[in-house]
Design a protein around this motif. Structure first.
Motif, mmCIF file in Angstrom:
data_model
loop_
_atom_site.group_PDB
_atom_site.id
_atom_site.type_symbol
_atom_site.label_atom_id
_atom_site.label_comp_id
_atom_site.label_asym_id
_atom_site.label_seq_id
_atom_site.Cartn_x
_atom_site.Cartn_y
_atom_site.Cartn_z
ATOM 1 N N VAL A 22 0.847 -1.195 0.000
ATOM 2 C CA VAL A 22 0.000 0.000 0.000
ATOM 3 C C VAL A 22 0.881 1.243 0.000
ATOM 4 N N ASP A 23 0.648 2.110 -0.983
ATOM 5 C CA ASP A 23 1.363 3.379 -1.102
ATOM 6 C C ASP A 23 0.385 4.491 -0.719
ATOM 7 N N GLY A 24 0.387 4.889 0.530
ATOM 8 C CA GLY A 24 -0.548 5.932 0.971
ATOM 9 C C GLY A 24 -1.979 5.479 0.749
ATOM 10 N N ASP A 25 -2.712 6.188 -0.125
ATOM 11 C CA ASP A 25 -4.113 5.837 -0.413
ATOM 12 C C ASP A 25 -4.225 4.819 -1.538
ATOM 13 N N ASN A 26 -3.099 4.465 -2.150
ATOM 14 C CA ASN A 26 -3.124 3.578 -3.319
ATOM 15 C C ASN A 26 -2.795 2.145 -2.902
ATOM 16 N N THR A 27 -3.815 1.286 -2.918
ATOM 17 C CA THR A 27 -3.603 -0.116 -2.574
ATOM 18 C C THR A 27 -3.165 -0.871 -3.818
ATOM 19 N N LYS A 30 -4.017 -5.825 -1.954
ATOM 20 C CA LYS A 30 -4.803 -5.907 -0.732
ATOM 21 C C LYS A 30 -4.352 -7.164 0.004
ATOM 22 N N ASN A 37 3.610 -3.713 5.814
ATOM 23 C CA ASN A 37 3.409 -3.266 4.437
ATOM 24 C C ASN A 37 4.741 -3.390 3.692
#
Ligand code: HEM
Length: 119
Positions: A22-27, A30, A37
């Protein structure tokens, strides 16, 4: 041998029960929360980040060790053995008990992690 990122993406199935990407808000993947992470792992100092790492992996991180392909392949083959060797401490403990013995598979997963990492 050079890893194959496309193969590694498939092989990451073995990891995502415990690890997300996961990059910040960008999954990107999952996954579970049992492990940290793995976004941006290449070059990252071991055992440092927003996760309750075990004392042994955190202690390796305190030595400044950053993940490269060779350390990654050795670690995932047997995390506890790797920690014991790095710390020269036969009582070292790992919170990751999963082992990926196949070095070619590990190299593929490394190539995949590199491919989804920031520049
Ligand atoms: C830690 C990779 C599968 C649970 C780590 C770390 C890496 C890694 C590189 C160290 C991360 C860091 O220093 O920030 C992988 C790969 C897997 C895999 C490539 C699949 C091939 C799993 C599975 C589980 C798991 C299946 C759970 C059953 C953990 C835990 C830690 C960890 C709990 C923290 C270890 C500690 O603090 O001692 N993993 N992992 N991993 N992984 Fe995995």
């Amino acid at each position: 041998a050079e890893g194959d990122a496309a193969e590694g993406e498939k092989e990451f199935k073995k990891c995502k029960s415990c690890h997300m990407i996961v990059d910040g808000d960008n999954t990107i993947v999952k996954g579970g929360k049992t492990g940290p992470n793995l976004f941006g792992l290449p070059g990252r100092v071991a055992g440092v980040g927003d996760f309750r790492y075990g004392n042994s992996l955190a202690a390796v991180g305190e030595t400044g060790l950053a993940w490269d392909e060779a350390e990654f392949v050795a670690y995932v083959a047997d995390p506890k053995a790797w920690l014991k060797e790095k710390l020269d401490d036969s009582s070292a403990k790992s919170k990751m008990s999963f082992k990926l013995r196949d070095a070619d598979d590990a190299a593929n997963i490394w190539a995949y992690l590199v491919s989804v990492s920031p520049e």
